[in-house]
Design an enzyme around this catalytic site. Structure first.
Site, PDB file in Angstrom:
ATOM      1  N   ASP A 120     -14.414 -41.730 -12.765  1.00 39.09           N
ATOM      2  CA  ASP A 120     -13.660 -41.207 -11.923  1.00 39.09           C
ATOM      3  C   ASP A 120     -13.760 -41.603 -10.562  1.00 39.09           C
ATOM      4  OD1 ASP A 120     -12.111 -40.031 -13.782  1.00 39.09           O
ATOM      5  OD2 ASP A 120     -13.538 -38.235 -13.831  1.00 39.09           O
ATOM      6  N   LYS A 155      -1.753 -33.762 -18.449  1.00 40.84           N
ATOM      7  CA  LYS A 155      -1.992 -35.387 -18.059  1.00 40.84           C
ATOM      8  C   LYS A 155      -0.786 -36.179 -18.416  1.00 40.84           C
ATOM      9  CE  LYS A 155      -6.543 -35.337 -18.026  1.00 40.84           C
ATOM     10  NZ  LYS A 155      -7.895 -35.482 -18.948  1.00 40.84           N
ATOM     11  N   LYS A 173     -30.574 -53.942  -2.675  1.00 41.18           N
ATOM     12  CA  LYS A 173     -30.957 -52.977  -3.366  1.00 41.18           C
ATOM     13  C   LYS A 173     -31.634 -51.825  -2.657  1.00 41.18           C
ATOM     14  CE  LYS A 173     -34.674 -52.040  -6.737  1.00 41.18           C
ATOM     15  NZ  LYS A 173     -36.089 -52.486  -7.204  1.00 41.18           N
ATOM     16  N   PRO A 220      -8.972 -45.544  -8.101  1.00 40.69           N
ATOM     17  CA  PRO A 220      -7.581 -45.516  -8.617  1.00 40.69           C
ATOM     18  C   PRO A 220      -7.163 -45.030 -10.123  1.00 40.69           C
ATOM     19  CG  PRO A 220      -8.155 -47.817  -8.694  1.00 40.69           C
ATOM     20  CD  PRO A 220      -9.338 -46.919  -8.202  1.00 40.69           C
ATOM     21  N   ASP A 221      -6.113 -44.252 -10.249  1.00 36.94           N
ATOM     22  CA  ASP A 221      -5.762 -43.906 -11.498  1.00 36.94           C
ATOM     23  C   ASP A 221      -5.011 -45.078 -12.159  1.00 36.94           C
ATOM     24  OD1 ASP A 221      -4.507 -42.880 -13.978  1.00 36.94           O
ATOM     25  OD2 ASP A 221      -5.062 -40.937 -13.316  1.00 36.94           O
ATOM     26  N   ILE A 222      -5.560 -45.841 -12.988  1.00 34.34           N
ATOM     27  CA  ILE A 222      -4.970 -47.114 -13.274  1.00 34.34           C
ATOM     28  C   ILE A 222      -3.645 -46.775 -13.943  1.00 34.34           C
ATOM     29  CG2 ILE A 222      -5.270 -49.096 -14.791  1.00 34.34           C
ATOM     30  CD1 ILE A 222      -8.292 -48.895 -14.366  1.00 34.34           C
ATOM     31  N   ASN A 253     -20.587 -44.644 -18.144  1.00 37.20           N
ATOM     32  CA  ASN A 253     -20.304 -43.540 -19.121  1.00 37.20           C
ATOM     33  C   ASN A 253     -20.491 -44.274 -20.544  1.00 37.20           C
ATOM     34  OD1 ASN A 253     -17.698 -44.719 -20.259  1.00 37.20           O
ATOM     35  ND2 ASN A 253     -16.975 -44.070 -18.355  1.00 37.20           N
ATOM     36  N   LYS A 263       0.643 -38.008 -15.204  1.00 41.00           N
ATOM     37  CA  LYS A 263       0.513 -39.495 -14.952  1.00 41.00           C
ATOM     38  C   LYS A 263       1.971 -40.040 -15.220  1.00 41.00           C
ATOM     39  CE  LYS A 263      -4.637 -39.209 -16.180  1.00 41.00           C
ATOM     40  NZ  LYS A 263      -5.489 -40.094 -15.732  1.00 41.00           N
TER      41      LYS A 263
HETATM   42  O1  C5P Z   1      -7.955 -38.307 -16.124  1.00 42.09           O
HETATM   43  P1  C5P Z   1      -8.568 -38.834 -17.352  1.00 42.09           P
HETATM   44  O2  C5P Z   1      -9.564 -39.930 -17.234  1.00 42.09           O
HETATM   45  O3  C5P Z   1      -8.959 -37.867 -18.378  1.00 42.09           O
HETATM   46  O4  C5P Z   1      -7.389 -39.447 -18.165  1.00 42.09           O
HETATM   47  C1  C5P Z   1      -7.670 -40.146 -19.226  1.00 42.09           C
HETATM   48  C2  C5P Z   1      -6.594 -41.499 -19.415  1.00 42.09           C
HETATM   49  O5  C5P Z   1      -6.446 -41.965 -17.959  1.00 42.09           O
HETATM   50  C3  C5P Z   1      -7.036 -42.510 -20.179  1.00 42.09           C
HETATM   51  O6  C5P Z   1      -5.931 -43.203 -20.679  1.00 42.09           O
HETATM   52  C4  C5P Z   1      -7.692 -43.440 -19.118  1.00 42.09           C
HETATM   53  O7  C5P Z   1      -7.664 -44.846 -19.666  1.00 42.09           O
HETATM   54  C5  C5P Z   1      -6.607 -43.243 -17.991  1.00 42.09           C
HETATM   55  N1  C5P Z   1      -7.423 -43.451 -16.709  1.00 42.09           N
HETATM   56  C6  C5P Z   1      -7.036 -44.395 -15.829  1.00 42.09           C
HETATM   57  N2  C5P Z   1      -7.475 -44.462 -14.604  1.00 42.09           N
HETATM   58  C7  C5P Z   1      -8.541 -43.521 -14.134  1.00 42.09           C
HETATM   59  C8  C5P Z   1      -8.985 -42.696 -14.996  1.00 42.09           C
HETATM   60  C9  C5P Z   1      -8.060 -42.546 -16.174  1.00 42.09           C
HETATM   61  O8  C5P Z   1      -6.316 -45.331 -16.317  1.00 42.09           O
HETATM   62  N3  C5P Z   1      -9.065 -43.739 -12.925  1.00 42.09           N
END
Ligand code: C5P
Length: 405
Positions: free
Chosen positions: A284, A344, A294, A312-314, A214, A348
């Protein structure tokens, strides 16, 4: 009032043609209210006169270590203690070599050994002398010892050569001195804290040459790292691929994918951090299985299907594992900004969420400015639109206050 008012600056001038520019530097410093005393090396005397420097600085000029008359006034140790900052401009190759070796064979080198104040060097020499491994090794050693540095600049030299070795312009040296005293005025209230910050995009491999990513520039995360460090925090900056320069002093961990970013975060917070800020724009989705080779263009089809799975959602993972005392996330939204950000924050498990509207062209992605709304469980705060650097300072202040409450 200028932040240089009443600041005591000892200006060392060593032998080099750039010495004439130091006269302008003294003028800028004294005009801003600084008290400047000048020390010359023997070499410098061939380029500038004591009479001129005395007239401009308003103080007698010193050059001899064992001068009974001068020592009767202010002894050299006293002079070393007097200075809030020692600036050596120009700093010759010879002076840097002597300083790196810890020699005290003239007044200026002795002052540099005897002082406990910061020292700023503005190197100036022929480009080949600057590039010589001996000079480079001396410059590196001095930097490692905490000696500050500006330049040298690149360009045409008095000897006719072109390259790095020109002394930085007096105006630039002056600005560096101002910034130095600005920083010294910032309270060091985060000195015992460890802040971990993610920044930039993640890059998810499709195959060895292609990826999903991105437009995140990393500017906001890097500005937050700089602002936290300015207040004394130890900062680990875990960064996806970006084009901007890393702030000096941060521990930088360069990563590409979200999986790597999560692993680096966990590794950095084996001991619980004080603050974690997720400023990274984490992709995402990633490939369910990235191709080892390739991917070939198939001539018999106009479409291909890539199977993606969720990353994973870090930040949510780190919140669950309680890896930091305070967790701060960003929410880039294009509609219902506040509402989505609030949900959020809860989903989160964060303490603070910083929401911005990325549908606006003048803020957010890749821009230098930003305007955000800061949301906690019980507060909402919208600072004015400003530069990411200025905003970062305000956000660090807000986060710090929040950790106290
Ligand atoms: O869900 P979204 O991407 O809108 O959330 C944004 C927040 O979550 C930011 O702080 C981003 O760094 C964190 N994030 C994350 N791991 C992901 C997606 C977002 O830590 N996979």
């Amino acid at each position: 009032m200028s932040n240089l008012a009443q600041k005591r600056i000892l200006l060392g001038i060593t032998g080099g043609i750039a010495a004439y520019k130091s006269i302008e530097l003294i003028r800028l410093l004294t005009k801003a209210g600084a008290d400047v005393q000048v020390v010359l090396t023997d070499g410098a005397k061939a380029f500038v006169t004591e009479m001129t420097l005395q007239a401009i600085s308003g103080h007698p000029v010193r050059s001899t270590l064992l001068d009974p008359n001068a020592e009767a006034g202010m002894g050299h140790i006293e002079l070393a203690k007097w200075a809030d900052l020692i600036v050596i401009a120009p700093a010759s190759a010879d002076f840097m070599a002597r300083y790196a070796q810890g020699m005290a064979n003239d007044l200026l080198s002795t002052l540099c050994l005897a002082t406990e104040s910061p020292v700023l060097l503005a190197p100036a020499m022929n480009q080949a002398m600057w590039k010589h491994p001996a000079t480079q090794a001396n410059a590196k050693l001095l930097t490692e010892r905490g000696i500050l540095n500006i330049g040298p600049a690149d360009g045409a030299q008095a000897c006719g050569d072109i390259g790095p070795g020109r002394m930085s312009e007096p105006g630039d040296i002056f600005n560096t001195i101002m910034t130095h005293f600005d920083k010294a005025q910032v309270k060091q209230d985060l000195a015992d804290q460890h802040w971990v910050i993610t920044a930039g995009p993640t890059m998810e491999a499709i195959d060895p040459v292609r990826f999903i990513s991105n437009h995140s520039s990393g500017k906001m995360g890097y500005a937050l790292a700089t602002a936290a460090m300015a207040r004394g925090a130890t900062v680990t900056l875990i960064s996806g691929p970006v084009q901007i320069t890393a702030p000096a002093g941060a521990k930088i961990i360069a990563v590409k994918s979200a999986d790597e970013m999560l692993a680096a975060c966990e590794q950095s917070m084996i001991t619980q951090a004080d603050v974690f800020i997720g400023a990274a724009a984490v992709a995402d989705f990633k490939m369910k299985a990235a191709n080892d080779q390739k991917m070939k263009k198939q001539s018999d089809t106009d479409e291909i299907t890539l199977t993606l799975v969720k990353n994973p959602d870090i930040i949510a993972t780190l919140a669950q594992q309680k890896r930091a005392k305070t967790l701060v996330g960003f929410a880039a939204e294009t509609q219902n900004v506040i509402e989505y950000a609030k949900s959020k924050l809860e989903r989160k498990g964060l303490d603070i969420i910083i929401a911005n509207d990325v549908s606006r062209a003048d803020i957010g992605f890749n821009q230098d400015d930003n305007q955000v709304t800061v949301i906690t469980k019980d507060k909402t705060w919208s600072p004015d639109k400003t530069t990411k650097n200025a905003l970062a300072e305000q956000l660090v202040e807000f986060i710090q206050q929040q950790t106290q409450s």
